[in-house]
Write an enzyme that holds these catalytic residues in place. Structure first.
Site, mmCIF file in Angstrom:
data_model
loop_
_atom_site.group_PDB
_atom_site.id
_atom_site.type_symbol
_atom_site.label_atom_id
_atom_site.label_comp_id
_atom_site.label_asym_id
_atom_site.label_seq_id
_atom_site.Cartn_x
_atom_site.Cartn_y
_atom_site.Cartn_z
ATOM 1 C CD GLU A 199 -2.529 -3.416 -2.780
ATOM 2 O OE1 GLU A 199 -1.435 -2.926 -2.417
ATOM 3 O OE2 GLU A 199 -2.707 -4.647 -2.851
ATOM 4 C CG HIS A 245 0.572 -2.038 1.327
ATOM 5 N ND1 HIS A 245 1.565 -2.636 2.070
ATOM 6 C CD2 HIS A 245 -0.026 -3.049 0.638
ATOM 7 C CE1 HIS A 245 1.552 -3.952 1.844
ATOM 8 N NE2 HIS A 245 0.591 -4.234 0.987
#
Ligand code: NI
Length: 173
Positions: A136, A139
């Site tokens: 994450e 990202h």
């Protein structure tokens, strides 16, 4: 807030470097709530703001897929403080439908972030949690799991995803 549409590769939002959150306010809490809803309805174990088209440093993680509220983590401006060890496991991404590939990640990470009250927190992740946290946080810098693969593999998957995207497009407009 209802679940938000998830951006799928090659959506340009997935390649942006996200800006830090300046102030944890009601608008950010609302976005986080929408992301949690989106994560749980997908269902998935992690979601980053650019996946719903918001270029800010905000991630939500829940390895229990919504089954255990104690496992839900909402992290604002997360940054790795340390990483140790190595693991190589199969990984997917809500923005890369149909892709499941082995990716090398750290076995343990320590992350510093703000919570939704604007307080600084430290989170230690090991194994699957370390993997999701690193995925994450990638990202937020516009990085996808594709970028961890060999060039040949990456090119093959990109072609496949783009073809699939074109074929599916009329159903999403
Ligand atoms: Ni992902």
């Amino acid at each position: 807030m209802a679940a938000l549409p998830i951006r799928v590769y090659p959506d340009p939002a997935l390649r942006k470097r996200c800006r830090p959150v300046g102030r944890v306010d009601a608008a950010l809490r609302e976005l986080a709530g929408g992301m949690v809803e989106t994560l749980h309805s997908a269902p998935g174990v992690g979601l980053a703001a650019p996946q719903v088209g918001e270029e800010v440093r905000l991630i939500v993680v829940d390895l229990s897929l919504g089954q255990d509220p104690g496992q839900l983590r909402v992290l604002v401006n997360p940054e790795p403080l340390s990483a140790e060890g190595e693991q190589m496991e199969e990984e997917g991404c809500l923005s890369l439908p149909g892709v499941h590939e082995k990716v090398r990640r750290s076995m343990r990470v320590r992350v510093r972030a703000l919570n939704l009250q604007g307080e600084e927190i430290l989170l230690d992740g090991e194994g699957p949690l370390a993997r999701v946290l690193e995925h994450e946080m990638d990202h937020l810098d516009g990085k996808l799991l594709l970028d961890h693969l060999t060039r040949a593999k990456r090119d093959l998957l990109k072609r496949r995803l783009k073809k699939r995207g074109r074929a599916a497009a009329p159903w999403f407009v």
